[in-house]
Design an enzyme around this catalytic site. Structure first.
Site, mmCIF file in Angstrom:
data_model
loop_
_atom_site.group_PDB
_atom_site.id
_atom_site.type_symbol
_atom_site.label_atom_id
_atom_site.label_comp_id
_atom_site.label_asym_id
_atom_site.label_seq_id
_atom_site.Cartn_x
_atom_site.Cartn_y
_atom_site.Cartn_z
ATOM 1 N N SER A 1 1.149 8.782 5.037
ATOM 2 C CA SER A 1 0.632 8.739 3.675
ATOM 3 C C SER A 1 1.797 9.002 2.739
ATOM 4 O O SER A 1 2.429 10.058 2.826
ATOM 5 C CB SER A 1 -0.465 9.795 3.464
ATOM 6 O OG SER A 1 -0.776 9.904 2.092
ATOM 7 N N ARG A 2 2.092 8.046 1.862
ATOM 8 C CA ARG A 2 3.246 8.217 0.981
ATOM 9 C C ARG A 2 2.939 9.145 -0.189
ATOM 10 O O ARG A 2 3.829 9.490 -0.954
ATOM 11 C CB ARG A 2 3.736 6.851 0.477
ATOM 12 C CG ARG A 2 4.230 5.979 1.621
ATOM 13 C CD ARG A 2 4.908 4.701 1.165
ATOM 14 N NE ARG A 2 5.251 3.906 2.340
ATOM 15 C CZ ARG A 2 4.559 2.893 2.810
ATOM 16 N NH1 ARG A 2 3.440 2.547 2.218
ATOM 17 N NH2 ARG A 2 4.951 2.227 3.871
ATOM 18 N N VAL A 3 1.678 9.553 -0.333
ATOM 19 C CA VAL A 3 1.331 10.570 -1.321
ATOM 20 C C VAL A 3 1.553 11.955 -0.711
ATOM 21 O O VAL A 3 2.021 12.874 -1.360
ATOM 22 C CB VAL A 3 -0.127 10.392 -1.792
ATOM 23 C CG1 VAL A 3 -0.569 11.541 -2.656
ATOM 24 C CG2 VAL A 3 -0.265 9.078 -2.550
ATOM 25 N N THR B 1 0.819 -1.216 0.000
ATOM 26 C CA THR B 1 0.000 0.000 0.000
ATOM 27 C C THR B 1 0.860 1.276 0.000
ATOM 28 O O THR B 1 2.068 1.242 0.141
ATOM 29 C CB THR B 1 -0.945 0.007 1.208
ATOM 30 O OG1 THR B 1 -0.202 -0.315 2.394
ATOM 31 C CG2 THR B 1 -2.046 -1.009 1.044
ATOM 32 N N ASP B 2 0.166 2.416 -0.139
ATOM 33 C CA ASP B 2 0.825 3.726 -0.219
ATOM 34 C C ASP B 2 0.787 4.461 1.119
ATOM 35 O O ASP B 2 0.782 5.692 1.168
ATOM 36 C CB ASP B 2 0.141 4.597 -1.280
ATOM 37 C CG ASP B 2 0.066 3.895 -2.616
ATOM 38 O OD1 ASP B 2 1.098 3.370 -3.047
ATOM 39 O OD2 ASP B 2 -1.014 3.861 -3.219
#
Length: 510
Positions: free
Chosen positions: A373-375, A347-348
């Site tokens: 959150s990698r975004v 997941t991101d």
């Protein structure tokens, strides 16, 4: 140069597709066999020498099955629905089809199972476009970066762990820590439709849940007027392991139908721990070799090929998206177990819910240190990025100071001030279930906390103050509320005006 390369690749792929479409496909002859044994939802049969892996088969009584093992002299089939008329000697035939589901807009507002059959007591015609449950995920060229926010309506998430359309964000935590509550609140918040963006279609896939829990979820969505743009796909604990295994794939196939129309889709997989249990049960019954924690060796591949189908498509591909919230249940907070580490790596980002925070009254019980959150800020509006910047730092410093203070040492004034500010930030991030906020409400609350405008209020009054100050500014200064709602960064003038309005209300509030 990059655009030229992309266009050349796209033309090459289109040429291959056109050539494939011209190839005449000769239908395969139906291959019939005989059942050798039946037990625990698994059927072994011989005579199906032409059957393919993942092919749908049909028994004499119309029961459907899925070929799951190809041995030298027999095949193993998982039965998709319980049947009392399966026994040794029953005839079975191949269909030449892969398992799929018929999808149309008429599924909105309905409760169905993994085979597309209605569970809400209303008739449902098998019509629409046929979508295979298993499909190769879109390639890199077909995607575009995640940069459009999907608002959850939960302050702690929208400020510190922003979600973008096309992202895969894991919700992880022990049992009864509010994982499903976050997902349901996010669905409810999608009824606050953004005028600049299409309505988000929501799909809730309940895997291995109690029927009562699914019924409560459906009832709540109806009460909140959120069922009209939602689909509930249920494979409950009383359903066969085959249906529990197929449920998330069916939900994703439905989502891809809407994504191809250029729409944004939000899926909740509740939960993939039970999905892994169902797959383990099937695999062990099929006598596949067991690996770590008795799971089969391809459990990682199973979840990765499922979650890779969540994407934000490029404009040339319609611009639709699938955003997913897989849920994983941990045992005693052990995030290093096999299934949690697998899904974390796919997941991101993850939202980690902590039992101690939940028991202390913090709702949602999000651990800001382990959640990520990698975004990141790419999925935040300008004004949210501006206001939420100090929040995570304030909260992290407060948590570390609070742990230090337990030792009972004397504190200087600056540390005391920092502790008091942190307590108020933690308090403002608390939120009741089924009460998602729009962005303007979140901005006012976070701005008041980060600017120290709540420092002179008692902690017990902050939640009540928050509710009233929103109402006060919305009614008294509509132009300011409109500017905050525009999502553009606040200038000095707007910030001073907002500070003044909060201070004026605070005088009357005291």
């Amino acid at each position: 140069m990059v655009k030229k390369k992309q266009s050349n690749i796209r033309e090459f792929l289109q040429e291959i597709e056109s050539r494939i479409s011209k190839i005449e496909v000769v239908p395969r002859e139906t291959n019939e066999g005989e059942v050798l044994s039946v037990g625990d939802g698994i059927v072994t049969a011989n005579g199906l020498g032409k059957a393919g892996f993942g092919e749908e088969v049909e028994f004499e009584d119309g029961t459907r099955g899925l070929v799951f093992n190809l041995d030298e002299d027999r095949v193993s089939i998982i039965v998709l629905k319980d049947s009392d008329s399966l026994y040794e000697g029953v005839r079975v035939k191949t269909t030449g089809k892969t398992l799929g589901i018929n999808v149309s807009g008429k599924l909105l507002g309905r409760v169905i199972n993994a085979l597309g059959e209605p569970l809400d007591g209303k008739p449902l015609k098998r019509e629409g476009k046929f979508y295979p449950l298993e499909k190769i995920a879109p390639g890199i060229i077909e995607r575009q970066p995640v940069d459009t926010p999907l608002k959850t309506g939960i302050k702690a998430i929208d400020s510190m762990i922003p979600i973008g359309r096309g992202q895969r964000e894991l919700i992880i935590g022990d049992r009864n820590t509010g994982k499903t509550a976050i997902a349901i609140d996010t669905i409810i918040n999608q009824k606050k439709k953004d005028l600049n963006l299409p309505q988000v279609i929501c799909i809730y896939a309940g895997i291995g849940q109690k029927r009562g829990n699914i019924a409560r979820t459906v009832t709540k969505l109806e009460e909140e007027d959120a069922l009209a743009f939602s689909i509930v796909l249920a494979a409950t604990a009383s359903d066969s392991p085959a249906q529990q295994f197929l449920a998330p794939f069916a939900a994703t196939a439905i989502a891809e139908y809407f994504m191809e129309q250029g729409k944004d889709v939000f899926i909740v997989y509740d939960d993939l721990s039970k999905h892994a249990w169902a797959y383990r049960q099937i695999s062990l019954l099929l006598r596949r070799p067991a690996g770590r924690e008795a799971y089969p060796g391809d459990i990682f591949y199973l979840h990765s090929r499922l979650l890779e189908r969540s994407a934000r498509m490029s404009k040339d591909e319609g611009g639709g998206s699938i955003t997913s919230f897989p849920i994983i249940e941990t045992q005693a907070g052990d995030v290093s177990a096999y299934i949690p580490t697998n899904v974390i790596s796919i997941t991101d980002g993850q939202i980690y819910l902590e039992t101690d925070l939940f028991n202390a009254g913090t709702r949602p019980a999000i651990n800001a240190g382990l959640s990520v959150s990698r975004v990141g800020g790419a999925a935040q509006t300008g004004i949210m990025k501006q206001v939420s910047g100090p929040i995570r730092l304030e909260l992290a410093q407060f948590r570390s100071l609070a742990a230090f203070v337990q030792f009972g040492s004397d504190l200087d004034e600056q540390t005391k001030t920092q502790l008091e500010r942190g307590r108020r930030v933690a308090e403002i991030l608390k939120q009741s279930q089924f009460a998602p906020q729009d962005e303007a409400q979140e901005i006012v609350s976070l701005f008041a906390a980060s600017q120290g405008l709540l420092d002179d209020l008692s902690i017990q009054k902050i939640r009540f103050f928050e509710a009233k100050v929103h109402e006060f500014i919305r009614v008294k200064n509509k132009k300011l509320w409109a500017r905050i709602s525009s999502r553009e960064k606040m200038g000095d003038k707007t910030m001073k005006e907002l500070t003044s309005e909060i201070e004026n209300f605070k005088k009357a509030f005291k």
